[in-house]
Design a protein around this motif. Structure first.
Motif, short mmCIF file in Angstrom:
data_model
loop_
_atom_site.label_atom_id
_atom_site.label_comp_id
_atom_site.label_asym_id
_atom_site.label_seq_id
_atom_site.Cartn_x
_atom_site.Cartn_y
_atom_site.Cartn_z
N HIS A 241 -6.28 -5.47 -10.26
CA HIS A 241 -7.16 -5.21 -9.17
C HIS A 241 -6.26 -4.75 -7.92
N ALA A 242 -4.98 -4.72 -7.87
CA ALA A 242 -4.41 -4.19 -6.95
C ALA A 242 -3.49 -2.94 -7.28
N GLU A 243 -4.03 -2.41 -8.39
CA GLU A 243 -3.43 -1.04 -8.90
C GLU A 243 -3.72 0.08 -7.96
N ALA A 244 -4.70 -0.11 -7.09
CA ALA A 244 -4.80 1.17 -6.07
C ALA A 244 -3.90 0.98 -5.16
N THR A 245 -3.41 -0.40 -4.71
CA THR A 245 -2.41 -0.77 -3.86
C THR A 245 -1.15 0.02 -4.22
N ARG A 246 -0.86 -0.26 -5.57
CA ARG A 246 0.58 0.31 -6.13
C ARG A 246 0.61 1.71 -6.07
N ARG A 247 -0.44 2.60 -6.42
CA ARG A 247 -0.40 3.87 -6.75
C ARG A 247 -0.48 4.59 -5.27
N LEU A 248 -1.21 4.01 -4.38
CA LEU A 248 -1.37 4.59 -3.12
C LEU A 248 0.03 4.51 -2.53
N VAL A 249 0.70 3.49 -2.50
CA VAL A 249 2.05 3.45 -1.98
C VAL A 249 3.19 4.07 -2.75
N GLN A 250 2.99 4.13 -3.95
CA GLN A 250 4.19 4.96 -4.60
C GLN A 250 3.97 6.37 -4.41
N GLU A 251 2.90 6.76 -4.17
CA GLU A 251 2.65 8.20 -4.10
C GLU A 251 2.75 8.89 -3.10
N ASN A 252 2.51 7.77 -1.92
CA ASN A 252 2.40 8.40 -0.43
C ASN A 252 3.68 8.03 0.42
N TYR A 253 4.34 6.97 0.03
CA TYR A 253 5.65 6.70 0.71
C TYR A 253 6.91 6.82 0.06
N PRO A 254 7.42 8.08 0.03
CA PRO A 254 8.48 8.07 -1.12
C PRO A 254 9.83 7.52 -0.66
N ASP A 255 10.24 7.51 0.52
CA ASP A 255 11.40 7.26 0.97
C ASP A 255 11.52 6.09 1.79
N LEU A 256 11.11 4.87 0.93
CA LEU A 256 11.37 3.64 1.68
C LEU A 256 12.24 2.85 0.78
N THR A 257 12.90 1.98 1.61
CA THR A 257 13.93 1.14 1.14
C THR A 257 12.91 -0.11 0.38
N ASP A 258 13.78 -0.90 -0.49
CA ASP A 258 12.90 -1.64 -1.32
C ASP A 258 12.00 -2.72 -0.32
N GLU A 259 12.81 -3.11 0.65
CA GLU A 259 12.14 -4.27 1.74
C GLU A 259 10.76 -3.23 2.43
N GLU A 260 11.12 -2.25 2.80
CA GLU A 260 9.83 -1.26 3.41
C GLU A 260 8.84 -1.29 2.48
N PHE A 261 9.11 -1.19 1.05
CA PHE A 261 8.14 -0.72 0.14
C PHE A 261 7.24 -2.20 -0.02
N ILE A 262 7.79 -3.19 0.02
CA ILE A 262 7.28 -4.58 -0.26
C ILE A 262 6.11 -4.62 1.14
N GLU A 263 6.92 -4.48 2.25
CA GLU A 263 6.01 -4.60 3.49
C GLU A 263 4.76 -3.48 3.52
N THR A 264 5.13 -2.47 3.00
CA THR A 264 3.93 -1.55 2.88
C THR A 264 3.03 -1.94 1.97
N LEU A 265 3.36 -2.24 0.55
CA LEU A 265 2.50 -3.03 -0.49
C LEU A 265 1.32 -3.77 0.29
N VAL A 266 2.24 -4.76 1.17
CA VAL A 266 1.33 -5.99 1.71
C VAL A 266 0.36 -5.20 2.47
N ALA A 267 0.84 -4.39 3.52
CA ALA A 267 -0.08 -4.02 4.64
C ALA A 267 -1.33 -2.93 3.93
N GLU A 268 -0.93 -2.15 2.98
CA GLU A 268 -2.09 -1.43 2.49
C GLU A 268 -2.91 -2.15 1.67
N ASN A 269 -2.17 -3.29 1.09
CA ASN A 269 -3.28 -4.13 -0.01
C ASN A 269 -4.52 -4.74 0.73
#
Ligand SMILES: [Zn+2]
Ligand SMILES: [Zn+2]
Ligand SMILES: [Zn+2]
Ligand SMILES: [Zn+2]
Ligand SMILES: [Zn+2]
Ligand SMILES: [Zn+2]
Lengths: 230, 230, 230, 230, 230, 230
Positions: free
Chosen positions: D126-154
């Motif tokens: 039920h959060a697959e849209a979150t995962r895919r959106l971030v994976q495809e739209n934020y290519p150059d994030l550090t791991d920490e930024e990636f988690i932060e972005t997942l949280v925010a978009e989710n």
């Protein structure tokens, strides 16, 4: 198939001739005393091993004598047991596992099943608690012991599943339902019954009460059912 | 329950003693020739009515001998039949209805069931095609005839459901699977088999081929597999 | 909403200033000791009533503190409890009902709910065992007593549901999980804990062992968990 | 557990004594103003961080503060939010994510989860849209930024899911419901609120209107809700 | 049926003869630019009303041009749209409702449908948000206006459902997907397009940009898509 | 999109002007004679290839022209076909596959799909019988022949699925429904129809009866309804 047709004839010539009254009477309605839940395995024969006649056992059979928890499946198990207890007024349930069960063996090769028999794989999810419990709690078993343990624990786990059904819960609370855990040993024709006090499977005969004047108050290993908070 | 325990003893003293070799051999694996799908009704006894021994019939039993279409349920039916055909190599399936079936009677009082036995109600949705077909096509039946017709049509409909399973479809196409429609008459102990050519249920014996030298090429009403009842 | 924003500020000015070390430390990972399952009701405040700090309780909250049996729902309950036990290693679970629960009241007007709030109606199916058990076993209750009884039985029933989960079953068997049944009384702020020996809810303090030197061996009403066959 | 029981006592001696009137009043019914949807994480404490009292927040908590779309799950989320809005008349919903969320981290190791924690895996679909959106739209994030972005978009994605519910859709259209997107920072105790105009998360205080005489017309970042076509 | 066969011949004699190159080329693969989601209604003809040729529109058709939210159904809608966007790279989606829609009329007589056409009833649950939104927000409509409003709101609601799909969410965020809301008027052959700025349906031509040199940068009412947080 | 808007204008200027009476009449209700089930593929154009007008074909389109068995899915297929037959009284159904079908090609790379397009993967489970039947029964095909065979068998399998629906079963039994299996060849614009007698797809014209005075008694390959392909 020829053999089966021959068998149908033999049944009519032998059994039917001698039981016409019973059959006629049963045609007006069934009044079974026991719901018997067993594996589909061809080596398990509920009526034969209990020496019961037509009309005595209401029977559910599927691979692994599994009862998915209430709400977890829309197959025949839920409706059939609700019918047994609510419509037929059955007050005794036996969940009967058996040695050498192919379904329990399947729990050891789920990866292969997922690919080769996806429906078996899906079905065995309802025995995942069995698999995990045995895997995590019995580290040093031989393969054969492992299967035996899966069989034994699975019967208890399916009884816990059974107890999530509204009809079962309500009747247990009223003391109007008893649930028994059995294991049938294919090689010896022996049945063992779960004894909650000792957490072991024992010979059912050893549990016979001294005063056994009434079948209704007789209680064989019904303690599984008694675990439900009253 | 006392009676059942007594039965267990009788079974061991009578049957087991005389079949030790069979039991020992079966403990190494089952090799049933037939998947027998029957109602849970206590008056239906597959092994008894076919005079078959332990090890011969792999058995699915639920209320109404229903097989939901492929993908329509996650109960035991799908996984168990997949196991029967794919793992055990069974090539003959019998779907056996019976007279006076309580599940079929349930189709006539669905409103009441929805309230009183919701799981039975849900389960009978898989026989909704039976209900509707009979309701719309047999307008002038007495109640008793109506039930009889439901029983007869339901067996054929469940066979159509059976044929939506990948394993069944693939084997039928190879000619490696035969499906038979049976009805067991509780009052007489008689079995009728569906004859696709005449769209009627007939005595299975009447269909015996003249040259019945081989069980494999023998074919009793296997035409069900080849077609839908019209 | 203004009030909430003001509250956010107050939190930062009061709490955060005094707990900077705790917050910093928690930012590296949580290590809660207890999974607390409670109703969404605004009058139930897990951290407040247990006087616990941030980081101590892992919390699931939904209407009616319901845990559908394993496989019966694909909402957050199953995944969240699996995460709590498997990923966080939590070994104590409290299912906490409360007096005047709106969800339990809903069980008394299902017909109305089915029409007006279909999702609430669907959700309460997972408490159908509660409804039926109380309806059939407590015939002479006043309305208020009826609700109270629903609340009390529901906690035990949800614990039985909880015990159908593979992770729960496996850990219980190892003695690595304890499950507690609590009821919070809104009017008095009091908590009662289920005592399996007497089948009643009692003051949790009364159960404190004399030698309470170790939290790990302390056992408050864990007997609910012990009902699982070992 | 000893500690919890001690806490229960402390709660009664400290809090209850000073709030007897409030508790008594609440025992006649709850009247929360806000539905607060948060993660089960032990470091997230809705009442504490908003400095709200018992009775103010109706709370849903699960791993990842996820609301499956209408019809996509039969867990507690749907029924509980329907109850909050339809039965309690709540007009403000806050979906509150948080930094370092374990559920969001789970989105990065789904393969491992599928094997080790199948229920968590299923839930995170039920959060697959979150995962895919971030994976495809934020290519150059550090791991920490990636988690932060997942949280925010989710949080935003779960709000979109929320808006598929009939009750939510109808109330939004009437202007009777506002939905807020929040992120709680564990390390600082800070909350950020989503500002739809700038597509960023900002300090909620910065959005306070000059004339804030009425809570009802106050509007903090409600523009997420306004995206619904009127 | 004779008429259809005649039609097949006419198609081959007229169309095929004049489009052999196109057909040959299409046999190597399709490259549609648009995913067109429309009602199954016989009066809606996507290719005809847009005057498009074979190969231009990838088409989903069901009763009511409904797209259940992600995870809410396992019918063809989800897989087909995922295929359209992920496999075919389609970047434009049109959800096209139509006047006098039988499915929308069905929303006004759900009670009758539940009994008479249970599958239609189940299917219309995915338009329950449409029904409730219109019922609660448009109190003074004539029957005809009511249907019209259901049609118009339903298209927007199905677009919101569409936006819960991972593939849709991800592409919208990248600006690689545009979603259009259309209504086809059966009586006049006219199409109206939703204009998010004014919250009305307008003639699509009126929205043509002055500089329309490139089809790719042309944007008709794509603001529905823009509502997704970036 | 510009092109589509231009097309809308052309449609109104050309078609609408010449068919005002038809459109006006259709605005009072549709009366289609045929339910046409086809793939979403842009190269399949039901109205064009049958040279039918607006109002003649009620159309379901999804990837692979798949109809999940009754009860196996809650997408648009079931409700839409129930509406077609029960509400519109349609008595003829055509399931139309096509050459070079992407969905059928998908059956050959399920592993890849499961990872890349999970919804397509899930959807194709309803064609698993097609995949398995062809895989096990046609060992020596080239890739191209394999796809062709999948297309041909899939149409027949989906028709078997169709026949599990109560409404279909009941109408077939009354002789009030005919089901036709078609394949459309993209490269030639040709349609082939399944002929049950010969188990082959043939030119539909070749099946025209000599006396074709009535469309109602005309019967093109309606024998599909009467049987399963062998
Ligand atoms: Zn077995
Ligand atoms: Zn029966
Ligand atoms: Zn409550
Ligand atoms: Zn979290
Ligand atoms: Zn329509
Ligand atoms: Zn195709």
């Amino acid at each position: 198939m020829k053999k089966l047709i021959r068998g149908l004839n033999e049944f009519r010539q032998n059994y039917v001739r001698g039981h016409q009254e019973l059959l006629e009477q049963l045609s007006h309605g069934q009044k079974p005393r026991v719901l018997f839940i067993a594996c589909s395995d061809s080596r398990v024969a509920p009526n034969l091993i209990t020496n019961t006649d037509i009309g005595e056992l209401f029977i559910i059979r599927n691979a692994g004598n599994i009862i998915p928890p209430y709400g977890a499946a829309n197959g025949g198990e839920g409706g059939t047991l609700e019918y047994a207890i609510d419509a037929l007024g059955i007050e005794q349930v036996i969940v009967c596992g058996h040695s050498h069960c192919g379904a329990m063996k399947g729990l050891l090769k789920l990866n292969k099943l997922q690919k080769d028999m996806p429906l078996v794989y899906d079905w065995l999810k309802h025995a995942e608690a069995t698999r995990r419990l045995v895997q995590e709690n019995y580290p040093d078993l031989t393969d054969e012991e492992f299967i035996e343990t899966l069989v034994a624990e699975n019967v208890l786990i399916q009884i816990d599943n059974l107890k999530t059904y509204p009809v079962v819960k309500a009747k247990l609370h009223q003391g109007k339902l008893k649930i028994y855990a059995w294991i049938y040993k294919i090689e010896t024709g022996e049945v063992l019954a779960y004894d909650a006090k000792t957490h072991t499977y024992v010979a059912p005969q050893s549990q016979l009460p001294i005063d056994n004047s009434s079948d209704d108050i007789y209680s064989l290993a019904p303690s599984v059912a008694n675990q439900t908070p009253a």
